[in-house]
Design an enzyme around this catalytic site. Sequence first.
Site, PDB file in Angstrom:
ATOM      1  N   LYS A   1      49.316  51.879  37.819  1.00  0.00           N
ATOM      2  CA  LYS A   1      48.663  52.340  39.047  1.00  0.00           C
ATOM      3  C   LYS A   1      49.626  53.019  40.009  1.00  0.00           C
ATOM      4  O   LYS A   1      49.196  53.714  40.931  1.00  0.00           O
ATOM      5  CB  LYS A   1      47.912  51.188  39.712  1.00  0.00           C
ATOM      6  CG  LYS A   1      46.717  50.752  38.879  1.00  0.00           C
ATOM      7  CD  LYS A   1      45.635  50.089  39.680  1.00  0.00           C
ATOM      8  CE  LYS A   1      44.385  49.910  38.824  1.00  0.00           C
ATOM      9  NZ  LYS A   1      43.273  49.295  39.560  1.00  0.00           N
ATOM     10  N   ASP A  58      42.478  44.778  43.725  1.00  0.00           N
ATOM     11  CA  ASP A  58      42.735  43.513  43.039  1.00  0.00           C
ATOM     12  C   ASP A  58      44.225  43.216  42.996  1.00  0.00           C
ATOM     13  O   ASP A  58      44.633  42.155  42.536  1.00  0.00           O
ATOM     14  CB  ASP A  58      42.206  43.577  41.608  1.00  0.00           C
ATOM     15  CG  ASP A  58      40.691  43.619  41.548  1.00  0.00           C
ATOM     16  OD1 ASP A  58      40.163  44.583  40.970  1.00  0.00           O
ATOM     17  OD2 ASP A  58      40.051  42.697  42.079  1.00  0.00           O
TER      18      ASP A  58
END
Length: 401
Positions: free
Chosen positions: A81, A124
Amino acid sequence: MSSDRDFVLTPNPAAGPGAWTAAQDAVLSDAAFAEARATITAWPGYRPTPLVALPGVARAAGIAALHYKDEASRFGLGSFKALGGAYAVWKVLLRTAAAKGIDPNDRAAFAAHAGTLTVTCATDGNHGRSVAWGARTFGCPCVIFIHAGVSEGRKAEIERYGARVVRSTGNYDDSVREAQAAATREGWIVVSDTSYEGYTDIPKDVMQGYELMAAEALDQWPEAELPTHLFLQTGVGGMAAAVAAHFVRRFGTARPEIVLADPLKSACWLESIRAGHPVAVEGDLDTMMAGLACGEVSGLAWTVLEPLADAVVGLADDAAIDGMRLLAEGRFGDAPLVAGESAVAGLAALMAVAGDAAARAALKLGLEARVLVFGTEGATDPVLWERLVGRSPASVGGRCG
């Protein structure tokens, strides 16, 4: 189709041979990827992550080859990410500066502009860390929203990059809505990896950054023939869509079989493929695969994957935990690896279907299959990782992330 209660396999009747459409190209394109690649590879600390051969696991799965793209070292953030959130922050700054006539090469003016913008998102864990890192790198304030199930370890990692972290009640999708409400109220800019009606440009940037790891994997691919199968974990679907897009744009109808992997406790892709349209999965979404605990698919990812995903495998949490242990112990004679609980769903899906004759046949997973999976995070929460695996990440010799 299922061999036991540990996994569910749902073929996608809408899957086609791999024709790339104008609608898909409006989401992820060669031109936009070229820009993302040029930008990210110029950042300090960039280097391709390893593509690791796992011949022992391949033999155990009854296939010819298995390669694992290990994202644990990506920019020191521990997950793929880093490629998406930070790139999207940069693109936000470029667009807003251009609207004010500010030249990004004018460092003082650009830095002053960055300091006036606050970016925010729900996460998350890993996406928020990337956005926070990008905000710190490019000089803008950052507020990150996390839901009730995000561990204190992941919260602390986000705070380490200078972000203010707000813990909301409810699940991931509730935190998405809370981040958007705060942004609207405060004039912040949401940098989300989840698209929704009226919000698509920034998630496109996030996904375009993710595509770099697919390009790296192809550059590194050591086999004489290309992969026959991609097993890709989902979440909202941005990573899977980016990887699938790269392969389909390059190879068209010669593309690999594309198999998605969903946690059964948050199986939004499984249910959406079954229904033939996006379906929201409600509840607490309390899967151990926290990075995949999403109840709604991204609309952009659906545009890419709905005609390309050949099947979805729904997995029990125990399958992911066993995947972590399999890699950490080098169970079949391969070098041990540290992989987080959200990193191994693709691998776990492969191992689940490999022992089921009907599933193998449905996925065309023969003895000659060459499979590529993406290990999308290391031990981004080392305390949780040690509890699940039974040893510390350092004892394995891999990066914690």
